[in-house]
Scaffold this active site. Structure first.
Site, PDB file in Angstrom:
ATOM      1  CG  ASP A 166      -1.874   1.136   1.268  1.00  0.00           C
ATOM      2  OD1 ASP A 166      -2.679   1.249   0.325  1.00  0.00           O
ATOM      3  OD2 ASP A 166      -1.834   1.925   2.229  1.00  0.00           O
ATOM      4  CD  GLU A 212      -2.384   2.409  -3.441  1.00  0.00           C
ATOM      5  OE1 GLU A 212      -3.537   2.840  -3.608  1.00  0.00           O
ATOM      6  OE2 GLU A 212      -1.781   2.464  -2.348  1.00  0.00           O
TER       7      GLU A 212
END
Length: 527
Positions: A207, A248
């Site tokens: 993330d 990401e």
């Protein structure tokens, strides 16, 4: 927890797709109104039938879920609302028995303020654990160092009374940033990832991979992305050689190319192509996609790109120019309530398309694009949204399984995560649900399953894709892989495609051999 492995293994990229599941919103197995791990396990046959090679499980960590679970209280444990360690093992085993790999979120950018590291850090921010975070005696203003959620937070600095100092947070104030340049923090990240690998996880979605390593406004807080992820790859590969890392990275292709170079990560979640998809749809022209794909092909191999149309956050259009973003807002916003953070839309995929034909074409487009397709739960059904719900939760409905009071998601009389709009309206679960679509040859679910099978048969994951500009049909995106030609009409007018004469149809809608109707698409065998 026991360790199990899939019945068959294959390297990244997968032949099929990645399927993302929010465990809290997928299936409630115990009637408390919240989805859980046994619920996901019980629905694995649906995921397998869709052609998913990977299941991406959104955070299951203990959390108050103020940021959909990314406000992590403990990276090593499972939220009791989702189940037990045994339930997680059952999910791992269930995935692997079906040949599905399991990916979880590795949240390295921050913790919650409730995390034991931060609780110790605030008692002495000059201690070893204090150095896990970023502190200052006064807020430091730096160019480009603003909140990730404009309007939600006024500053990236919050004062902690116990510490007597300010701590840095790019996200919400309850999510203090970790200093990943700190060697002790890096070792913690490796230890946590190794723990989940031992529990049977096959890979991680990292993330906020780029913001995590960017320098903060204090000394010793930045890490070189290439060096950091190369070190992480090396350390985790020593634990499990075939571990898959997906980053990401909402940045332009040249910036995220460093992550994919030399196999530092296996793939990057590609926001740049996502932004161009919506610009192309807004204009009804293939030009923005040609430009985006050319730029991507110069930077990153298609096999290292994870493509999506919508995730379960706002539609973040940050990579578009201001005038381009305004075009997309005008085409898909629909209401001032739909706008969020000045850069995106909090509407769902199917409602935004406005026309069922355009939704089905865009679903087909996702499977035809160079790269690996990512579908979030329910998108295969065309589920909706609810702008009466605050913030990003407007585009986070629960999964719709059946035409039942709780949509097949839960038997609870009160389920807080069910959006009001799901109980009625054109996208409500009485009209849109997996049970009805599973036996309907014309449903979105049936189309998604056919597309996944066709994509695997054509072997799009492993072969180079060619782009064909059609001067006489600017609304049509034409791509080919060996003997397969795909056509997608992004416009609302019929287009003629002379180049496709004589091709044999494999899967088509609104195609008659040379004319492609409004929002039509065709998968064709040439020769």
């Amino acid at each position: 927890m026991s360790r199990s492995t899939p019945t068959h293994r294959h390297a990244w990229p997968p032949a099929g797709l990645v399927y993302g599941v929010d465990p809290s919103r997928f299936q409630d197995s115990n009637g408390d109104g919240i989805g859980d791990l046994p619920g996901v396990t019980g629905r694995l046959d649906h995921i397998a039938a869709l052609g998913a090679d990977w299941l991406w499980l959104l955070p299951v960590y203990p959390s108050l879920r103020r940021d959909n679970g990314y406000d992590v209280d403990d990276h090593e444990a499972i939220d009791l609302r989702f189940g037990t360690p045994a339930d997680f093992t059952a999910l791992v085993d269930g995935c692997h028995a079906r040949g599905i790999h399991l990916m979880i979120d590795l949240v390295i950018h921050h913790t919650s303020e409730r995390h034991r590291w931060f609780q110790a850090a605030r008692r002495d921010h000059r201690s070893r654990l204090g150095s896990y975070y970023i502190w200052s005696e006064e807020p430091i203003e730096a160019p480009g160092d603003g909140p990730v959620f404009p309007g939600e937070e006024d500053s990236v600095w919050s004062y902690d009374d116990e510490a007597g100092a300010w701590y840095h947070h790019q996200f919400y104030g309850f999510q203090p940033d970790l200093n990943v340049a700190n060697d002790d923090v890096f070792e913690e990240i490796v230890r946590i990832a190794a723990l989940w690998l031992e529990r049977g996880v096959d890979g991680f979605r990292i993330d906020a991979a780029i913001p995590a390593v960017r320098p903060k406004p204090t000394a010793g807080t930045g890490a070189d992305p290439a060096d950091f992820y190369e070190r992480l790859r090396r350390r985790l590969s020593a634990v499990r050689e075939d571990v898959v890392l997906v980053a990401e990275a909402d940045v332009p292709p040249p910036e995220f190319a460093a992550l994919a170079d030399h196999g530092r990560v296996d793939a990057v979640v590609d926001f740049s192509l996502n932004n161009s998809i919506f610009l192309a749809l807004a204009r009804g022209e293939a030009g923005p996609l040609h430009t985006a794909l050319e730029r991507l092909d110069r930077s990153v191999a298609a096999s290292a790109r994870l493509n999506f149309v919508r995730n379960v956050d706002e539609l973040d259009l940050e990579q578009l120019e201001d005038d381009e973003r305004a075009e997309v807002f005008a085409a898909f916003g629909g209401s001032p309530d739909a706008f969020l953070y000045g850069r995106g839309l909090r509407r769902g995929w199917a409602p935004m398309m406005g026309d069922e034909r355009r939704f089905r074409m865009s679903l087909s487009l996702l499977f035809a694009l160079p790269g690996v397709p990512l579908l979030m739960y329910g998108q295969e059904l065309g589920i909706g949204d609810d702008l009466s719900v605050e913030g990003r939760d407007a585009c986070r409905p629960v999964m719709q399984w059946a035409a039942a009071p709780g949509g097949g998601f839960t038997k609870a009389s009160d389920a807080p995560l069910i959006l009001p709009a799901q109980r009625g309206g054109p996208f409500g679960f009485h009209r849109v649900n997996a049970r009805a679509q599973a036996t309907d040859e014309g449903s979105h679910l049936t189309l998604a399953r056919r597309l996944a099978k066709l994509r695997g048969r054509v072997d799009l994951a492993a072969r180079p894709v060619r782009r064909h500009e059609l001067p006489g049909s600017p609304s049509v995106l034409a791509l080919s892989v060996d003997g397969c030609l795909t056509l997608h009409n992004l416009g609302s007018q019929t287009a003629e495609v002379f180049e496709a004469y004589g091709s044999k149809p494999m899967l088509t809608e609104r195609w008659n051999g040379h004319l492609l109707g409004p929002y039509g698409f065709a998968w064709l065998r040439r020769g």
